[in-house]
Design a protein around this motif. Structure first.
Motif, PDB file in Angstrom:
ATOM      1  N   TRP A  10     -61.327 -72.894 -52.921  1.00  0.00           N
ATOM      2  CA  TRP A  10     -61.828 -73.448 -51.661  1.00  0.00           C
ATOM      3  C   TRP A  10     -60.765 -73.358 -50.573  1.00  0.00           C
ATOM      4  O   TRP A  10     -61.073 -73.035 -49.423  1.00  0.00           O
ATOM      5  CB  TRP A  10     -62.259 -74.895 -51.858  1.00  0.00           C
ATOM      6  CG  TRP A  10     -63.587 -75.054 -52.524  1.00  0.00           C
ATOM      7  CD1 TRP A  10     -64.637 -74.186 -52.477  1.00  0.00           C
ATOM      8  CD2 TRP A  10     -64.003 -76.144 -53.340  1.00  0.00           C
ATOM      9  NE1 TRP A  10     -65.694 -74.671 -53.221  1.00  0.00           N
ATOM     10  CE2 TRP A  10     -65.334 -75.865 -53.760  1.00  0.00           C
ATOM     11  CE3 TRP A  10     -63.403 -77.313 -53.771  1.00  0.00           C
ATOM     12  CZ2 TRP A  10     -66.048 -76.732 -54.570  1.00  0.00           C
ATOM     13  CZ3 TRP A  10     -64.121 -78.180 -54.587  1.00  0.00           C
ATOM     14  CH2 TRP A  10     -65.427 -77.894 -54.971  1.00  0.00           C
ATOM     15  N   VAL A  11     -59.518 -73.674 -50.917  1.00  0.00           N
ATOM     16  CA  VAL A  11     -58.436 -73.620 -49.938  1.00  0.00           C
ATOM     17  C   VAL A  11     -58.299 -72.209 -49.372  1.00  0.00           C
ATOM     18  O   VAL A  11     -58.165 -72.016 -48.153  1.00  0.00           O
ATOM     19  CB  VAL A  11     -57.114 -74.090 -50.576  1.00  0.00           C
ATOM     20  CG1 VAL A  11     -55.920 -73.688 -49.709  1.00  0.00           C
ATOM     21  CG2 VAL A  11     -57.131 -75.598 -50.774  1.00  0.00           C
ATOM     22  N   ARG A  12     -58.324 -71.212 -50.240  1.00  0.00           N
ATOM     23  CA  ARG A  12     -58.172 -69.834 -49.779  1.00  0.00           C
ATOM     24  C   ARG A  12     -59.346 -69.405 -48.905  1.00  0.00           C
ATOM     25  O   ARG A  12     -59.180 -68.622 -47.969  1.00  0.00           O
ATOM     26  CB  ARG A  12     -58.027 -68.903 -50.984  1.00  0.00           C
ATOM     27  CG  ARG A  12     -56.750 -69.160 -51.770  1.00  0.00           C
ATOM     28  CD  ARG A  12     -56.579 -68.187 -52.911  1.00  0.00           C
ATOM     29  NE  ARG A  12     -55.395 -68.512 -53.701  1.00  0.00           N
ATOM     30  CZ  ARG A  12     -54.922 -67.759 -54.694  1.00  0.00           C
ATOM     31  NH1 ARG A  12     -55.537 -66.626 -55.012  1.00  0.00           N
ATOM     32  NH2 ARG A  12     -53.852 -68.139 -55.358  1.00  0.00           N
ATOM     33  N   GLU A  13     -60.532 -69.916 -49.210  1.00  0.00           N
ATOM     34  CA  GLU A  13     -61.705 -69.596 -48.384  1.00  0.00           C
ATOM     35  C   GLU A  13     -61.652 -70.315 -47.045  1.00  0.00           C
ATOM     36  O   GLU A  13     -61.963 -69.748 -45.993  1.00  0.00           O
ATOM     37  CB  GLU A  13     -62.977 -69.999 -49.128  1.00  0.00           C
ATOM     38  CG  GLU A  13     -64.258 -69.764 -48.330  1.00  0.00           C
ATOM     39  CD  GLU A  13     -65.491 -70.290 -49.034  1.00  0.00           C
ATOM     40  OE1 GLU A  13     -66.574 -70.250 -48.418  1.00  0.00           O
ATOM     41  OE2 GLU A  13     -65.390 -70.740 -50.191  1.00  0.00           O
ATOM     42  N   LEU A  14     -61.231 -71.585 -47.062  1.00  0.00           N
ATOM     43  CA  LEU A  14     -61.276 -72.407 -45.861  1.00  0.00           C
ATOM     44  C   LEU A  14     -60.114 -72.149 -44.911  1.00  0.00           C
ATOM     45  O   LEU A  14     -60.244 -72.389 -43.702  1.00  0.00           O
ATOM     46  CB  LEU A  14     -61.290 -73.895 -46.248  1.00  0.00           C
ATOM     47  CG  LEU A  14     -62.557 -74.405 -46.946  1.00  0.00           C
ATOM     48  CD1 LEU A  14     -62.342 -75.826 -47.443  1.00  0.00           C
ATOM     49  CD2 LEU A  14     -63.755 -74.346 -46.013  1.00  0.00           C
ATOM     50  N   ASP A  15     -59.003 -71.673 -45.425  1.00  0.00           N
ATOM     51  CA  ASP A  15     -57.786 -71.536 -44.614  1.00  0.00           C
ATOM     52  C   ASP A  15     -58.021 -70.797 -43.295  1.00  0.00           C
ATOM     53  O   ASP A  15     -57.658 -71.305 -42.236  1.00  0.00           O
ATOM     54  CB  ASP A  15     -56.695 -70.859 -45.437  1.00  0.00           C
ATOM     55  CG  ASP A  15     -55.399 -70.710 -44.661  1.00  0.00           C
ATOM     56  OD1 ASP A  15     -54.866 -71.729 -44.194  1.00  0.00           O
ATOM     57  OD2 ASP A  15     -54.923 -69.564 -44.501  1.00  0.00           O
ATOM     58  N   PRO A  16     -58.644 -69.620 -43.298  1.00  0.00           N
ATOM     59  CA  PRO A  16     -58.843 -68.940 -42.008  1.00  0.00           C
ATOM     60  C   PRO A  16     -60.000 -69.511 -41.194  1.00  0.00           C
ATOM     61  O   PRO A  16     -60.060 -69.315 -39.971  1.00  0.00           O
ATOM     62  CB  PRO A  16     -59.147 -67.491 -42.424  1.00  0.00           C
ATOM     63  CG  PRO A  16     -59.780 -67.618 -43.769  1.00  0.00           C
ATOM     64  CD  PRO A  16     -59.103 -68.777 -44.432  1.00  0.00           C
ATOM     65  N   ALA A  50     -54.049 -76.208 -38.571  1.00  0.00           N
ATOM     66  CA  ALA A  50     -53.166 -75.058 -38.790  1.00  0.00           C
ATOM     67  C   ALA A  50     -53.639 -74.207 -39.961  1.00  0.00           C
ATOM     68  O   ALA A  50     -53.169 -73.085 -40.145  1.00  0.00           O
ATOM     69  CB  ALA A  50     -51.737 -75.540 -39.046  1.00  0.00           C
ATOM     70  N   GLY A  51     -54.588 -74.720 -40.744  1.00  0.00           N
ATOM     71  CA  GLY A  51     -55.101 -74.002 -41.906  1.00  0.00           C
ATOM     72  C   GLY A  51     -55.444 -74.978 -43.003  1.00  0.00           C
ATOM     73  O   GLY A  51     -55.680 -76.168 -42.750  1.00  0.00           O
ATOM     74  N   ALA A  52     -55.478 -74.489 -44.241  1.00  0.00           N
ATOM     75  CA  ALA A  52     -55.792 -75.316 -45.404  1.00  0.00           C
ATOM     76  C   ALA A  52     -54.729 -75.106 -46.468  1.00  0.00           C
ATOM     77  O   ALA A  52     -54.230 -73.995 -46.659  1.00  0.00           O
ATOM     78  CB  ALA A  52     -57.178 -74.973 -45.962  1.00  0.00           C
TER      79      ALA A  52
END
Length: 275
Positions: A10-16, A50-52
């Motif tokens: 989820w973090v990698r998907e949500l970051d951008p 700033a991101g996730a």
């Protein structure tokens, strides 16, 4: 409960996605969900993430400027989704953040028990709140794991789930890791040989890496788990039926042939009733 691979995916998907546009409106949150009152949630309005990031099973959303962090813990039934502009979302949510481009970050939680939590804190408060967490399970090597195992005499299954010992593993992946390592869930941590420690470290890394890759592909529990919730199905390593041990709060799944020398472990709830 979502564990390290699912949360990291989820973090990698949500970051951008969460950093695309400033936050137009934060909340209002469900009364049971927001765990902090100061600073108020409206401090997010007009600000940009700033991101996730992730720490253990916690999702972290630092603001640009890094003066505040929104922390989310999903517990057992919480789910966090980003809705693209114009996408249809749930009518009710535990928390909804609307961005200026029309996108939304929505926290939902199934069931009557509302346990998912949201905190808006400073980085210093975050470090204090999460300072009890052990090292991230995905980053552990064999030497670091050996040190954790030697600290106290603990059964392997509860030790792997202990977030103070290592962060990110829960009940499901403890089952998966111990099957892959061919170790009993009740074996004492201080009794492992050097070869067994190496085997456990390899199983930990292999299982979490495999699960993360599958979660990033959108795969569900039925693909990710090979022993967890598989009572009576064939062990993928030896073909023997998977067994389980029931406790009041959780269940351990294991293969008697691969992990306990063919011995079936007692149901702990039943044994208490028969005393």
């Amino acid at each position: 409960m979502p564990e390290l691979p699912e949360v990291e995916a989820w973090v990698r998907e949500l970051d951008p996605l969460v950093s695309r546009a400033p936050i137009e409106k934060a909340g209002p949150p469900h009364i049971a969900t927001l765990k902090t009152v100061s600073p108020p949630l409206y401090e997010l309005d007009g600000r940009r993430f700033a991101g996730a990031e992730r720490r253990g099973k916690n999702l972290l959303f630092p603001l640009e400027g890094h003066d505040l962090v929104l922390r989310v813990h999903l517990m057992s039934a919480g789910r966090l989704r980003y809705l693209a502009p114009g996408a249809k979302g749930p009518k009710t949510a535990m928390l909804r953040l609307r961005f200026t481009d029309g996108g939304e970050l929505v926290l939902t939680e199934a069931g009557k028990k509302k346990r998912a939590g949201v905190w808006l804190v400073t980085p210093e408060q975050l470090d204090e709140d999460l300072g009890h967490l052990g090292p991230d399970a995905l980053d552990l090597d064999a030497a670091e794991l050996a040190e954790i195992l030697r600290r106290d005499r603990r059964q392997l299954h509860p030790l792997l789930r202990d977030q103070r010992a290592l962060a990110g593993v829960g009940r499901a992946h403890a089952n998966e890791i111990l099957l892959r390592a061919r170790l009993s869930p009740f074996k004492a941590s201080t009794e492992l040989s050097a070869e067994e420690v190496e085997r456990l470290a390899a199983a930990l890394h292999e299982d979490l890496t495999r699960a993360l890759e599958l979660r990033e592909q959108g795969k569900g529990d039925s693909v990710v788990y090979v022993v967890h919730n598989r009572l009576g199905e064939r062990c993928p390593q030896c073909g023997m039926p998977i067994a389980r041990v029931d406790f009041e709060e959780h269940t351990i799944y294991y293969c008697p042939s691969c992990q306990t020398g063919g011995r079936l472990l007692k149901d702990r709830r039943l044994s208490r009733l028969l005393r």
